[in-house]
Design a protein around this motif. Structure first.
Motif, PDB file in Angstrom:
ATOM      1  N   GLN A 125      42.062  30.437  39.066  1.00 40.84           N
ATOM      2  CA  GLN A 125      43.075  31.161  38.300  1.00 40.84           C
ATOM      3  C   GLN A 125      43.237  30.563  36.915  1.00 40.84           C
ATOM      4  OE1 GLN A 125      44.435  33.894  39.531  1.00 40.84           O
ATOM      5  NE2 GLN A 125      45.816  34.334  37.828  1.00 40.84           N
ATOM      6  N   GLN A 126      43.211  29.243  36.826  1.00 41.27           N
ATOM      7  CA  GLN A 126      43.354  28.590  35.521  1.00 41.27           C
ATOM      8  C   GLN A 126      42.176  28.907  34.606  1.00 41.27           C
ATOM      9  OE1 GLN A 126      44.459  24.417  35.512  1.00 41.27           O
ATOM     10  NE2 GLN A 126      45.441  24.604  37.500  1.00 41.27           N
ATOM     11  N   VAL A 127      40.972  28.843  35.158  1.00 41.57           N
ATOM     12  CA  VAL A 127      39.786  29.136  34.344  1.00 41.57           C
ATOM     13  C   VAL A 127      39.760  30.610  33.963  1.00 41.57           C
ATOM     14  CG1 VAL A 127      37.264  29.216  34.338  1.00 41.57           C
ATOM     15  CG2 VAL A 127      38.452  27.249  35.330  1.00 41.57           C
ATOM     16  N   ALA A 128      40.091  31.479  34.912  1.00 44.66           N
ATOM     17  CA  ALA A 128      40.104  32.918  34.625  1.00 44.66           C
ATOM     18  C   ALA A 128      41.085  33.234  33.499  1.00 44.66           C
ATOM     19  CB  ALA A 128      40.475  33.699  35.887  1.00 44.66           C
ATOM     20  N   ARG A 129      42.214  32.549  33.493  1.00 45.27           N
ATOM     21  CA  ARG A 129      43.212  32.777  32.439  1.00 45.27           C
ATOM     22  C   ARG A 129      42.650  32.382  31.069  1.00 45.27           C
ATOM     23  NH1 ARG A 129      46.887  30.076  34.556  1.00 45.27           N
ATOM     24  NH2 ARG A 129      47.857  31.821  35.656  1.00 45.27           N
ATOM     25  N   ALA A 130      41.953  31.265  31.026  1.00 45.34           N
ATOM     26  CA  ALA A 130      41.384  30.811  29.752  1.00 45.34           C
ATOM     27  C   ALA A 130      40.316  31.780  29.246  1.00 45.34           C
ATOM     28  CB  ALA A 130      40.797  29.410  29.922  1.00 45.34           C
ATOM     29  N   ILE A 131      39.478  32.266  30.146  1.00 50.77           N
ATOM     30  CA  ILE A 131      38.429  33.212  29.745  1.00 50.77           C
ATOM     31  C   ILE A 131      39.031  34.535  29.313  1.00 50.77           C
ATOM     32  CG2 ILE A 131      36.411  34.498  30.537  1.00 50.77           C
ATOM     33  CD1 ILE A 131      35.936  31.509  30.101  1.00 50.77           C
ATOM     34  N   VAL A 136      39.345  39.242  34.246  1.00 52.11           N
ATOM     35  CA  VAL A 136      38.461  38.210  34.793  1.00 52.11           C
ATOM     36  C   VAL A 136      38.797  38.000  36.270  1.00 52.11           C
ATOM     37  CG1 VAL A 136      37.692  35.815  34.614  1.00 52.11           C
ATOM     38  CG2 VAL A 136      38.322  37.092  32.544  1.00 52.11           C
ATOM     39  N   HIS A 137      37.763  37.946  37.102  1.00 48.41           N
ATOM     40  CA  HIS A 137      37.927  37.729  38.540  1.00 48.41           C
ATOM     41  C   HIS A 137      37.143  36.497  38.985  1.00 48.41           C
ATOM     42  CE1 HIS A 137      38.651  42.184  38.451  1.00 48.41           C
ATOM     43  NE2 HIS A 137      39.597  41.850  39.313  1.00 48.41           N
ATOM     44  N   VAL A 138      37.600  35.874  40.063  1.00 43.79           N
ATOM     45  CA  VAL A 138      36.822  34.903  40.816  1.00 43.79           C
ATOM     46  C   VAL A 138      36.804  35.407  42.253  1.00 43.79           C
ATOM     47  CG1 VAL A 138      36.626  32.533  41.626  1.00 43.79           C
ATOM     48  CG2 VAL A 138      37.487  32.996  39.321  1.00 43.79           C
ATOM     49  N   ALA A 139      35.618  35.463  42.846  1.00 40.20           N
ATOM     50  CA  ALA A 139      35.481  36.029  44.186  1.00 40.20           C
ATOM     51  C   ALA A 139      34.586  35.165  45.063  1.00 40.20           C
ATOM     52  CB  ALA A 139      34.911  37.443  44.103  1.00 40.20           C
ATOM     53  N   VAL A 140      34.780  35.296  46.369  1.00 39.29           N
ATOM     54  CA  VAL A 140      33.954  34.602  47.359  1.00 39.29           C
ATOM     55  C   VAL A 140      33.326  35.649  48.279  1.00 39.29           C
ATOM     56  CG1 VAL A 140      35.299  32.486  47.291  1.00 39.29           C
ATOM     57  CG2 VAL A 140      35.923  34.288  48.915  1.00 39.29           C
ATOM     58  N   LEU A 141      32.283  35.231  48.977  1.00 44.12           N
ATOM     59  CA  LEU A 141      31.558  36.132  49.876  1.00 44.12           C
ATOM     60  C   LEU A 141      32.030  35.957  51.306  1.00 44.12           C
ATOM     61  CD1 LEU A 141      29.134  38.167  49.935  1.00 44.12           C
ATOM     62  CD2 LEU A 141      27.681  36.198  50.514  1.00 44.12           C
ATOM     63  N   GLU A 142      32.254  37.075  51.991  1.00 46.15           N
ATOM     64  CA  GLU A 142      32.567  37.054  53.419  1.00 46.15           C
ATOM     65  C   GLU A 142      31.801  38.187  54.085  1.00 46.15           C
ATOM     66  OE1 GLU A 142      36.462  38.034  55.905  1.00 46.15           O
ATOM     67  OE2 GLU A 142      36.536  36.017  55.036  1.00 46.15           O
ATOM     68  N   ASP A 143      30.856  37.822  54.941  1.00 43.91           N
ATOM     69  CA  ASP A 143      29.945  38.791  55.551  1.00 43.91           C
ATOM     70  C   ASP A 143      29.207  39.542  54.444  1.00 43.91           C
ATOM     71  OD1 ASP A 143      30.717  37.997  58.109  1.00 43.91           O
ATOM     72  OD2 ASP A 143      32.425  39.360  58.086  1.00 43.91           O
ATOM     73  N   ALA A 144      29.371  40.868  54.369  1.00 47.38           N
ATOM     74  CA  ALA A 144      28.691  41.638  53.328  1.00 47.38           C
ATOM     75  C   ALA A 144      29.665  42.107  52.249  1.00 47.38           C
ATOM     76  CB  ALA A 144      27.984  42.846  53.942  1.00 47.38           C
ATOM     77  N   ASP A 145      30.847  41.511  52.216  1.00 45.60           N
ATOM     78  CA  ASP A 145      31.870  41.890  51.247  1.00 45.60           C
ATOM     79  C   ASP A 145      32.215  40.723  50.337  1.00 45.60           C
ATOM     80  OD1 ASP A 145      32.026  44.394  52.443  1.00 45.60           O
ATOM     81  OD2 ASP A 145      33.690  43.810  53.748  1.00 45.60           O
ATOM     82  N   TYR A 191      38.387  38.964  46.276  1.00 47.42           N
ATOM     83  CA  TYR A 191      38.862  38.398  45.022  1.00 47.42           C
ATOM     84  C   TYR A 191      39.975  37.386  45.310  1.00 47.42           C
ATOM     85  CZ  TYR A 191      36.262  42.152  42.818  1.00 47.42           C
ATOM     86  OH  TYR A 191      35.257  42.991  42.412  1.00 47.42           O
ATOM     87  N   ILE A 192      39.773  36.146  44.866  1.00 45.52           N
ATOM     88  CA  ILE A 192      40.750  35.092  45.139  1.00 45.52           C
ATOM     89  C   ILE A 192      41.535  34.696  43.896  1.00 45.52           C
ATOM     90  CG2 ILE A 192      39.408  34.186  47.068  1.00 45.52           C
ATOM     91  CD1 ILE A 192      38.489  31.921  45.198  1.00 45.52           C
ATOM     92  N   ALA A 193      41.091  35.145  42.729  1.00 45.97           N
ATOM     93  CA  ALA A 193      41.809  34.881  41.480  1.00 45.97           C
ATOM     94  C   ALA A 193      41.541  36.027  40.524  1.00 45.97           C
ATOM     95  CB  ALA A 193      41.368  33.558  40.859  1.00 45.97           C
ATOM     96  N   LYS A 194      42.559  36.342  39.703  1.00 44.02           N
ATOM     97  CA  LYS A 194      42.400  37.461  38.780  1.00 44.02           C
ATOM     98  C   LYS A 194      43.393  37.353  37.635  1.00 44.02           C
ATOM     99  CE  LYS A 194      43.692  42.174  38.073  1.00 44.02           C
ATOM    100  NZ  LYS A 194      44.754  43.126  38.418  1.00 44.02           N
ATOM    101  N   VAL A 195      42.922  37.631  36.433  1.00 44.65           N
ATOM    102  CA  VAL A 195      43.794  37.714  35.262  1.00 44.65           C
ATOM    103  C   VAL A 195      43.492  39.043  34.575  1.00 44.65           C
ATOM    104  CG1 VAL A 195      44.428  36.716  33.036  1.00 44.65           C
ATOM    105  CG2 VAL A 195      43.906  35.221  34.978  1.00 44.65           C
ATOM    106  N   ASP A 196      44.530  39.817  34.307  1.00 44.48           N
ATOM    107  CA  ASP A 196      44.355  41.146  33.743  1.00 44.48           C
ATOM    108  C   ASP A 196      43.998  41.125  32.261  1.00 44.48           C
ATOM    109  OD1 ASP A 196      44.840  42.881  35.935  1.00 44.48           O
ATOM    110  OD2 ASP A 196      46.977  42.418  35.823  1.00 44.48           O
ATOM    111  N   SER A 197      43.357  42.193  31.849  1.00 38.92           N
ATOM    112  CA  SER A 197      43.067  42.419  30.437  1.00 38.92           C
ATOM    113  C   SER A 197      44.372  42.648  29.676  1.00 38.92           C
ATOM    114  CB  SER A 197      42.168  43.645  30.293  1.00 38.92           C
ATOM    115  OG  SER A 197      42.117  44.084  28.950  1.00 38.92           O
TER     116      SER A 197
END
Length: 243
Positions: free
Chosen positions: A74-80, A88-97, A100-106
């Motif tokens: 979340q901190q890095v996404a905010r800076a970007i 900006v999103h940060v996401a992880v993989l679970e099975d075939a999906d 999104y675990i972090a997000k900062v809006d435009s």
């Protein structure tokens, strides 16, 4: 102790004295204390030389346990997001999906609408393609159905087409999505690595097509890579650790 991060990781007391410009007696006391507490250990085949001991590993492991990927992301996404003004999103993989675990809006009025915790088919997203591209072939095959779900007319629906795309992702180190999960949005994503060099997440920048261009794509690819590298470093990864 930071001196041991350079070279072959071994040093003698005279070398430490020379590099730190400290009195020999002071360095002797420091080395003796650090060795007594297992921060340094003698190198068996090189008398008089030391290397980092198990205590440094224990400290590093405890630090790693306290790291929160979502909070750091979340901190890095905010800076970007502050740099580019896009989502900006940060996401992880679970099975075939992907999740999104972090997000900062435009900051723009026209922007991608999403939320943390949202789950999407990995093959339809830039973050998902990046994460899928790191899987061994047998793992990838086990996760993918015979026919891939389409979210838009641009979504990949053939496993063969997806494998070809993942090969391109591996080659360039950046993943792209061209209106595959949202008909009005394109994205670019880069890999996030942990201290062991494993890809554990991906960071993406999402842009409405009204602000998308080849030049903007190149700019955001560099920015996503920079953000992913920053987050990787926060997780303990350094360039020298990379395979």
């Amino acid at each position: 102790m930071e001196l041991f991060l350079d070279g072959d990781g071994t040093l003698s007391a005279p070398e430490i004295t020379r590099r730190l410009q400290l009195p020999r007696t002071t360095v002797h006391e420091l080395v003796t204390t650090l060795a007594a507490r297992s921060y340094l250990v003698p190198v068996p085949e090189q008398p008089g030389r030391y290397r980092l001991g198990v205590r440094t590993y224990q400290l590093g492991s405890r630090y790693a346990e306290q790291l929160d990927l979502a909070a750091e992301g979340q901190q890095v996404a905010r800076a970007i997001a502050e740099t580019c003004g896009e989502t900006v999103h940060v996401a992880v993989l679970e099975d075939a999906d992907v999740i999104y675990i972090a997000k900062v809006d435009s900051t723009h009025a026209v922007r991608m609408v999403s939320a943390t915790g949202r789950r999407l088919p990995a093959h339809c997203t830039a973050v998902g393609k990046m994460l899928l591209s790191t899987l061994p072939p047998e793992d990838l095959a086990a996760r993918l159905p015979a026919r891939l779900t389409a979210m838009t007319p641009n979504s990949l629906t053939s496993p063969e087409e997806l494998r070809a795309e993942l090969a391109r992702v591996r080659e360039r180190g950046i993943a792209y999505e061209q209106r595959e999960s949202n008909p009005d949005v394109s994205c670019v994503a880069a890999p996030v690595r942990d201290r062991a060099g494993r890809v554990v997440a991906a960071l993406s920048v999402s842009v409405p097509m009204i602000r998308w261009s080849e030049e903007r794509q190149r700019e955001l690819a560099e920015l996503a890579a920079r953000g992913a590298a920053d987050l990787s470093e926060r997780l303990g990864h350094h360039t020298g650790n990379r395979d």
